[in-house]
Write a protein that holds these residues in place. Structure first.
Motif, PDB file in Angstrom:
ATOM      1  N   LEU A  90       0.828  -1.210   0.000  1.00 16.83           N
ATOM      2  CA  LEU A  90       0.000   0.000   0.000  1.00 16.83           C
ATOM      3  C   LEU A  90       0.861   1.259   0.000  1.00 16.83           C
ATOM      4  N   ASP A  91       1.889   1.295   0.833  1.00 17.58           N
ATOM      5  CA  ASP A  91       2.727   2.499   0.925  1.00 17.58           C
ATOM      6  C   ASP A  91       3.464   2.793  -0.374  1.00 17.58           C
ATOM      7  N   GLU A  92       3.923   1.776  -1.066  1.00 14.90           N
ATOM      8  CA  GLU A  92       4.602   2.005  -2.342  1.00 14.90           C
ATOM      9  C   GLU A  92       3.625   2.482  -3.411  1.00 14.90           C
ATOM     10  N   TYR A  93       2.407   1.957  -3.364  1.00 13.20           N
ATOM     11  CA  TYR A  93       1.388   2.429  -4.303  1.00 13.20           C
ATOM     12  C   TYR A  93       1.097   3.906  -4.060  1.00 13.20           C
ATOM     13  N   LEU A  94       0.943   4.283  -2.798  1.00 13.12           N
ATOM     14  CA  LEU A  94       0.686   5.680  -2.455  1.00 13.12           C
ATOM     15  C   LEU A  94       1.858   6.570  -2.855  1.00 13.12           C
ATOM     16  N   ALA A  95       3.076   6.105  -2.620  1.00 10.13           N
ATOM     17  CA  ALA A  95       4.266   6.891  -2.982  1.00 10.13           C
ATOM     18  C   ALA A  95       4.317   7.123  -4.485  1.00 10.13           C
ATOM     19  N   MET A  96       4.038   6.096  -5.271  1.00 10.77           N
ATOM     20  CA  MET A  96       4.054   6.255  -6.721  1.00 10.77           C
ATOM     21  C   MET A  96       2.915   7.162  -7.169  1.00 10.77           C
ATOM     22  N   LYS A  97       1.776   7.052  -6.536  1.00 10.04           N
ATOM     23  CA  LYS A  97       0.632   7.901  -6.883  1.00 10.04           C
ATOM     24  C   LYS A  97       0.994   9.373  -6.682  1.00 10.04           C
ATOM     25  N   ARG A  98       1.799   9.637  -5.662  1.00 10.53           N
ATOM     26  CA  ARG A  98       2.167  11.019  -5.350  1.00 10.53           C
ATOM     27  C   ARG A  98       3.349  11.534  -6.166  1.00 10.53           C
ATOM     28  N   THR A  99       4.232  10.655  -6.614  1.00  8.37           N
ATOM     29  CA  THR A  99       5.498  11.133  -7.177  1.00  8.37           C
ATOM     30  C   THR A  99       5.816  10.692  -8.599  1.00  8.37           C
ATOM     31  N   ALA A 100       5.294   9.573  -9.058  1.00  7.34           N
ATOM     32  CA  ALA A 100       5.679   9.050 -10.374  1.00  7.34           C
ATOM     33  C   ALA A 100       4.946   9.811 -11.484  1.00  7.34           C
ATOM     34  N   PRO A 101       5.680  10.432 -12.406  1.00 10.31           N
ATOM     35  CA  PRO A 101       5.038  11.155 -13.509  1.00 10.31           C
ATOM     36  C   PRO A 101       4.093  10.246 -14.298  1.00 10.31           C
ATOM     37  N   GLY A 102       2.926  10.785 -14.612  1.00  7.96           N
ATOM     38  CA  GLY A 102       1.943  10.056 -15.408  1.00  7.96           C
ATOM     39  C   GLY A 102       1.161   9.002 -14.655  1.00  7.96           C
ATOM     40  N   PHE A 103       1.586   8.674 -13.449  1.00  7.73           N
ATOM     41  CA  PHE A 103       0.974   7.584 -12.695  1.00  7.73           C
ATOM     42  C   PHE A 103      -0.482   7.864 -12.336  1.00  7.73           C
ATOM     43  N   SER A 104      -0.787   9.114 -12.073  1.00 11.78           N
ATOM     44  CA  SER A 104      -2.164   9.436 -11.678  1.00 11.78           C
ATOM     45  C   SER A 104      -3.166   9.122 -12.787  1.00 11.78           C
ATOM     46  N   LEU A 105      -2.714   9.086 -14.033  1.00 11.53           N
ATOM     47  CA  LEU A 105      -3.622   8.766 -15.136  1.00 11.53           C
ATOM     48  C   LEU A 105      -3.578   7.305 -15.559  1.00 11.53           C
ATOM     49  N   VAL A 106      -2.412   6.697 -15.572  1.00 14.59           N
ATOM     50  CA  VAL A 106      -2.346   5.323 -16.080  1.00 14.59           C
ATOM     51  C   VAL A 106      -2.029   4.289 -15.017  1.00 14.59           C
ATOM     52  N   ASP A 107      -1.551   4.666 -13.883  1.00 15.45           N
ATOM     53  CA  ASP A 107      -0.984   3.773 -12.874  1.00 15.45           C
ATOM     54  C   ASP A 107      -0.609   2.430 -13.501  1.00 15.45           C
ATOM     55  N   PHE A 108      -1.412   1.398 -13.308  1.00 19.52           N
ATOM     56  CA  PHE A 108      -1.104   0.098 -13.917  1.00 19.52           C
ATOM     57  C   PHE A 108      -2.054  -0.188 -15.076  1.00 19.52           C
ATOM     58  N   GLY A 109      -2.708   0.888 -15.554  1.00 18.83           N
ATOM     59  CA  GLY A 109      -3.650   0.772 -16.661  1.00 18.83           C
ATOM     60  C   GLY A 109      -5.084   1.016 -16.246  1.00 18.83           C
ATOM     61  N   ASN A 110      -5.322   1.364 -14.988  1.00 19.23           N
ATOM     62  CA  ASN A 110      -6.685   1.476 -14.477  1.00 19.23           C
ATOM     63  C   ASN A 110      -7.485   2.646 -15.029  1.00 19.23           C
ATOM     64  N   GLN A 111      -6.879   3.779 -15.218  1.00 25.46           N
ATOM     65  CA  GLN A 111      -7.643   4.972 -15.535  1.00 25.46           C
ATOM     66  C   GLN A 111      -7.940   5.143 -17.022  1.00 25.46           C
TER      67      GLN A 111
END
Length: 191
Positions: A90-111
């Protein structure tokens, strides 16, 4: 030659991620990615036929990086401690959600609907976590564990999306509730 090709692919995906944050998926174009990456447009098309394939490749890279980060965090944890594993996941998912470019839109393909329907993102994540964590948890990666992780991933995904709709940094109270809910659910199978 292979190293240059891998570096070019990395630049293309990095450019794609940055542009997703700036212009969104609808505003993303292969031409803009090529310009941002500093490569000829033909190089982009050498790797990807369209922006959808590019977004899918970014989602796959995100999953690989996520798995690496979770694995790294678990190196110091006591083997079999599913709570530490869940926190790392969970913590790594949250960290990537906050910091990884583009992650908020594609994360693992969800959005963005990318890739084949049979490879839905949460199924890929659950399968990857089952394979990654089964040895750590001293459990067989059987159908029961896969189903348990799929339900946990689907639940966490929905609640984390809610947390980030409530607060752009992720509402702390919703995240705390998510963690408690996951612990209660996983305790049934993993204790």
């Amino acid at each position: 030659m292979q190293r240059r090709s891998a570096e070019r692919l990395t630049r293309i995906l990095d450019a794609c991620a940055g542009l997703l944050d700036e212009v969104g998926y609808d505003g993303l174009s292969t031409r803009a990615v090529a310009e941002r990456a500093g490569v000829p447009i033909g190089s982009v098309y050498r790797f990807f036929g369209n922006k959808r394939q590019m977004a899918d490749a970014l989602a796959q890279r995100n999953l690989e990086r996520y798995a690496e980060r979770v694995t790294e965090r678990l190196k110091g944890a006591r083997r079999g401690d599913w709570r530490a594993a869940m926190d790392a996941v969970l913590d790594e998912y949250l960290a990537m959600k906050r910091t990884a470019p583009g992650f908020s839109l594609v994360d693992f393909g969800n959005q963005i609907p990318v890739g084949a329907r049979h490879a839905e993102p949460n199924h890929r994540v659950a399968d990857r976590l089952t394979d990654l964590l089964s040895d750590y948890l001293v459990r067989e990666p059987d159908d029961d564990l896969r189903r348990t992780f799929l339900i946990a991933v689907e639940t966490a995904d929905t609640l984390v999306q809610l947390a980030f709709r409530v607060d752009p940094e992720g509402d702390a109270k919703v995240i705390d509730e998510t963690r408690e809910l996951l612990r209660a659910y996983l305790a049934r199978s993993l204790d």
